[in-house]
Write a protein that holds these residues in place. Sequence first.
Motif, PDB file in Angstrom:
ATOM      1  N   GLU A 115       0.828  -1.206   0.000  1.00 58.88           N
ATOM      2  CA  GLU A 115       0.000   0.000   0.000  1.00 58.88           C
ATOM      3  C   GLU A 115       0.869   1.265   0.000  1.00 58.88           C
ATOM      4  O   GLU A 115       0.617   2.215  -0.764  1.00 58.88           O
ATOM      5  N   LEU A 116       1.897   1.278   0.828  1.00 63.21           N
ATOM      6  CA  LEU A 116       2.779   2.446   0.892  1.00 63.21           C
ATOM      7  C   LEU A 116       3.590   2.605  -0.392  1.00 63.21           C
ATOM      8  O   LEU A 116       3.822   3.720  -0.860  1.00 63.21           O
ATOM      9  N   ILE A 117       4.025   1.480  -0.961  1.00 60.02           N
ATOM     10  CA  ILE A 117       4.763   1.530  -2.226  1.00 60.02           C
ATOM     11  C   ILE A 117       3.885   2.137  -3.320  1.00 60.02           C
ATOM     12  O   ILE A 117       4.331   2.984  -4.102  1.00 60.02           O
ATOM     13  N   TYR A 118       2.624   1.709  -3.370  1.00 61.58           N
ATOM     14  CA  TYR A 118       1.691   2.261  -4.363  1.00 61.58           C
ATOM     15  C   TYR A 118       1.563   3.772  -4.209  1.00 61.58           C
ATOM     16  O   TYR A 118       1.614   4.517  -5.201  1.00 61.58           O
ATOM     17  N   LYS A 119       1.408   4.242  -2.977  1.00 60.52           N
ATOM     18  CA  LYS A 119       1.232   5.683  -2.759  1.00 60.52           C
ATOM     19  C   LYS A 119       2.479   6.464  -3.163  1.00 60.52           C
ATOM     20  O   LYS A 119       2.383   7.586  -3.664  1.00 60.52           O
ATOM     21  N   GLY A 120       3.655   5.843  -2.961  1.00 62.22           N
ATOM     22  CA  GLY A 120       4.885   6.495  -3.402  1.00 62.22           C
ATOM     23  C   GLY A 120       4.968   6.553  -4.915  1.00 62.22           C
ATOM     24  O   GLY A 120       5.301   7.605  -5.493  1.00 62.22           O
ATOM     25  N   ILE A 121       4.678   5.424  -5.577  1.00 60.21           N
ATOM     26  CA  ILE A 121       4.716   5.400  -7.043  1.00 60.21           C
ATOM     27  C   ILE A 121       3.712   6.391  -7.624  1.00 60.21           C
ATOM     28  O   ILE A 121       4.016   7.110  -8.583  1.00 60.21           O
ATOM     29  N   ARG A 122       2.536   6.442  -7.044  1.00 55.51           N
ATOM     30  CA  ARG A 122       1.513   7.370  -7.545  1.00 55.51           C
ATOM     31  C   ARG A 122       1.993   8.816  -7.469  1.00 55.51           C
ATOM     32  O   ARG A 122       1.771   9.611  -8.393  1.00 55.51           O
ATOM     33  N   MET A 123       2.702   9.155  -6.399  1.00 64.80           N
ATOM     34  CA  MET A 123       3.197  10.517  -6.247  1.00 64.80           C
ATOM     35  C   MET A 123       4.314  10.837  -7.248  1.00 64.80           C
ATOM     36  O   MET A 123       4.570  11.998  -7.549  1.00 64.80           O
ATOM     37  N   SER A 124       4.966   9.803  -7.797  1.00 63.76           N
ATOM     38  CA  SER A 124       6.064  10.034  -8.751  1.00 63.76           C
ATOM     39  C   SER A 124       5.570  10.485 -10.117  1.00 63.76           C
ATOM     40  O   SER A 124       6.348  10.984 -10.932  1.00 63.76           O
ATOM     41  N   GLY A 125       4.271  10.274 -10.397  1.00 63.59           N
ATOM     42  CA  GLY A 125       3.727  10.633 -11.702  1.00 63.59           C
ATOM     43  C   GLY A 125       3.810   9.533 -12.731  1.00 63.59           C
ATOM     44  O   GLY A 125       3.562   9.763 -13.918  1.00 63.59           O
ATOM     45  N   CYS A 126       4.133   8.306 -12.297  1.00 62.93           N
ATOM     46  CA  CYS A 126       4.273   7.186 -13.238  1.00 62.93           C
ATOM     47  C   CYS A 126       2.937   6.594 -13.684  1.00 62.93           C
ATOM     48  O   CYS A 126       2.899   5.827 -14.649  1.00 62.93           O
ATOM     49  N   LEU A 127       1.851   6.901 -12.981  1.00 57.04           N
ATOM     50  CA  LEU A 127       0.570   6.258 -13.268  1.00 57.04           C
ATOM     51  C   LEU A 127      -0.368   7.179 -14.027  1.00 57.04           C
ATOM     52  O   LEU A 127      -0.335   8.408 -13.860  1.00 57.04           O
ATOM     53  N   SER A 293      10.125   4.377 -11.210  1.00 56.71           N
ATOM     54  CA  SER A 293       9.804   5.415 -10.228  1.00 56.71           C
ATOM     55  C   SER A 293      10.920   5.491  -9.187  1.00 56.71           C
ATOM     56  O   SER A 293      11.301   4.473  -8.609  1.00 56.71           O
ATOM     57  N   THR A 294      11.425   6.683  -8.951  1.00 52.84           N
ATOM     58  CA  THR A 294      12.414   6.836  -7.880  1.00 52.84           C
ATOM     59  C   THR A 294      11.730   6.892  -6.507  1.00 52.84           C
ATOM     60  O   THR A 294      12.398   6.830  -5.483  1.00 52.84           O
ATOM     61  N   TYR A 295      10.409   7.015  -6.495  1.00 52.81           N
ATOM     62  CA  TYR A 295       9.645   7.037  -5.254  1.00 52.81           C
ATOM     63  C   TYR A 295       9.140   5.635  -4.937  1.00 52.81           C
ATOM     64  O   TYR A 295       8.747   4.886  -5.819  1.00 52.81           O
ATOM     65  N   SER A 296       9.098   5.326  -3.636  1.00 47.70           N
ATOM     66  CA  SER A 296       8.571   4.045  -3.198  1.00 47.70           C
ATOM     67  C   SER A 296       8.003   4.175  -1.794  1.00 47.70           C
ATOM     68  O   SER A 296       7.250   5.108  -1.524  1.00 47.70           O
ATOM     69  N   LEU A 297       8.388   3.276  -0.883  1.00 50.93           N
ATOM     70  CA  LEU A 297       7.766   3.219   0.441  1.00 50.93           C
ATOM     71  C   LEU A 297       7.944   4.520   1.229  1.00 50.93           C
ATOM     72  O   LEU A 297       6.982   5.029   1.811  1.00 50.93           O
ATOM     73  N   LYS A 298       9.141   5.058   1.251  1.00 49.67           N
ATOM     74  CA  LYS A 298       9.401   6.262   2.056  1.00 49.67           C
ATOM     75  C   LYS A 298       8.494   7.409   1.621  1.00 49.67           C
ATOM     76  O   LYS A 298       7.894   8.097   2.457  1.00 49.67           O
ATOM     77  N   GLU A 299       8.410   7.593   0.303  1.00 53.14           N
ATOM     78  CA  GLU A 299       7.583   8.685  -0.212  1.00 53.14           C
ATOM     79  C   GLU A 299       6.103   8.380  -0.031  1.00 53.14           C
ATOM     80  O   GLU A 299       5.288   9.303   0.108  1.00 53.14           O
ATOM     81  N   GLY A 300       5.742   7.086  -0.010  1.00 57.48           N
ATOM     82  CA  GLY A 300       4.361   6.717   0.296  1.00 57.48           C
ATOM     83  C   GLY A 300       3.977   7.117   1.707  1.00 57.48           C
ATOM     84  O   GLY A 300       2.845   7.548   1.958  1.00 57.48           O
ATOM     85  N   VAL A 301       4.916   6.977   2.634  1.00 64.42           N
ATOM     86  CA  VAL A 301       4.683   7.436   4.013  1.00 64.42           C
ATOM     87  C   VAL A 301       4.435   8.942   4.021  1.00 64.42           C
ATOM     88  O   VAL A 301       3.501   9.433   4.669  1.00 64.42           O
ATOM     89  N   LEU A 302       5.248   9.693   3.279  1.00 66.35           N
ATOM     90  CA  LEU A 302       5.068  11.146   3.218  1.00 66.35           C
ATOM     91  C   LEU A 302       3.727  11.507   2.594  1.00 66.35           C
ATOM     92  O   LEU A 302       3.061  12.455   3.039  1.00 66.35           O
ATOM     93  N   ALA A 303       3.319  10.759   1.560  1.00 72.64           N
ATOM     94  CA  ALA A 303       2.017  11.012   0.936  1.00 72.64           C
ATOM     95  C   ALA A 303       0.896  10.862   1.955  1.00 72.64           C
ATOM     96  O   ALA A 303      -0.041  11.673   1.991  1.00 72.64           O
ATOM     97  N   GLU A 304       0.994   9.841   2.801  1.00 70.48           N
ATOM     98  CA  GLU A 304      -0.022   9.643   3.842  1.00 70.48           C
ATOM     99  C   GLU A 304      -0.009  10.780   4.861  1.00 70.48           C
ATOM    100  O   GLU A 304      -1.059  11.250   5.290  1.00 70.48           O
ATOM    101  N   ILE A 305       1.191  11.201   5.248  1.00 74.79           N
ATOM    102  CA  ILE A 305       1.293  12.301   6.219  1.00 74.79           C
ATOM    103  C   ILE A 305       0.623  13.554   5.669  1.00 74.79           C
ATOM    104  O   ILE A 305      -0.128  14.247   6.369  1.00 74.79           O
ATOM    105  N   MET A 306       0.877  13.832   4.381  1.00 74.34           N
ATOM    106  CA  MET A 306       0.290  15.025   3.764  1.00 74.34           C
ATOM    107  C   MET A 306      -1.225  14.894   3.634  1.00 74.34           C
ATOM    108  O   MET A 306      -1.968  15.857   3.854  1.00 74.34           O
ATOM    109  N   GLU A 307      -1.699  13.687   3.317  1.00 73.08           N
ATOM    110  CA  GLU A 307      -3.151  13.461   3.233  1.00 73.08           C
ATOM    111  C   GLU A 307      -3.807  13.684   4.588  1.00 73.08           C
ATOM    112  O   GLU A 307      -4.860  14.317   4.694  1.00 73.08           O
TER     113      GLU A 307
END
Length: 321
Positions: A115-127, A293-307
């Motif tokens: 789930e966190l990996i998905y949120k990171g990838i989504r934030m990278s603009g790959c989807l 995507s250079t974004y993954s789990l770490k950035e997924g955590v940040l995406a959740e924090i921002m949400e």
Amino acid sequence: MKKKAAVIDMGTNTFHLLMVALDEKGFETLYKEKVPVKIGQGGINQNLILPDAQKRALHTLDHFKHLIRGEHIDQVFAFATSAVRNAENGDVFVQKIHQQTGFTVQVIDGDREAELIYKGIRMSGCLDDSNALMMDIGGGSVEFIIGNRHETYWKGSFEIGGQRMLDLFHHQDPMSQEDRTNLTEYLSQHLKPLLVAIRQYQPKQLVGASGTFDTLTDIFIASTEEIKNRAIHKHLLPLKAFYEISDRLIQLNKEERLQIPGMISMRVDMIVVASCLIRYILRQLDSGDLLCSTYSLKEGVLAEIMEQADRNQDVTVNTLE
């Protein structure tokens, strides 16, 4: 006003630290570092974190703690994945971390990791609006997600990560044809639920997250004699280039692989079995070029924090004393 936070990803092969200033609109990277701790080395297939691996981990986390304090950050999000969640001594190891560093480590299961990996990838603009198969090759597990920028339809975590595959199948260097054949048979047996999901949802694009995919991208860009733009978080890896790189990796020994422009030492061992896995997955898809995507789990955590900040929800944090 932006707030500072730190995310620690305790992967099986690599520990990552990311320190940021963030608000609901985005984040600014203050500092990041990755260390090849290799907590799965020697014990992962026995479900143990060996004493030497624990020493490396504690030394690295103590180093991270000093960096975090130096940046005056008191919100720390620390996560552990496959090696720790499967280790018989994982709970004791997490307690030891808290006693020695003050970090409260969240040991997450495979679904949460995906789930966190998905949120990171989504934030990278790959989807986009079409379905993609996303994958993140860790040292202990590999996460797969099928979905698009709006939602996920399926996700799965498989304990077939790079360190596990390396220990089981990379007995010679260069890797033998027999070991590659055995690895393919192993993947066919262990990835049956994924193959069913691919037939059901028919993703056309393969998106790889960080780690191995970062290195493959670096090797490709180095071959073009260009410089990688670190501000870009979505990179195209032509299929032809991937197969050329993968063929080369399989044919070379470790010292020869280290000489490839773009290769980094912490990836040089696992990248062979990881590229074999990617080849296997590509054969299951009618895919065009790879997206990385250079974004993954770490950035997924940040995406959740921002949400959560945007919804004015409290965020569960680990506050350093």
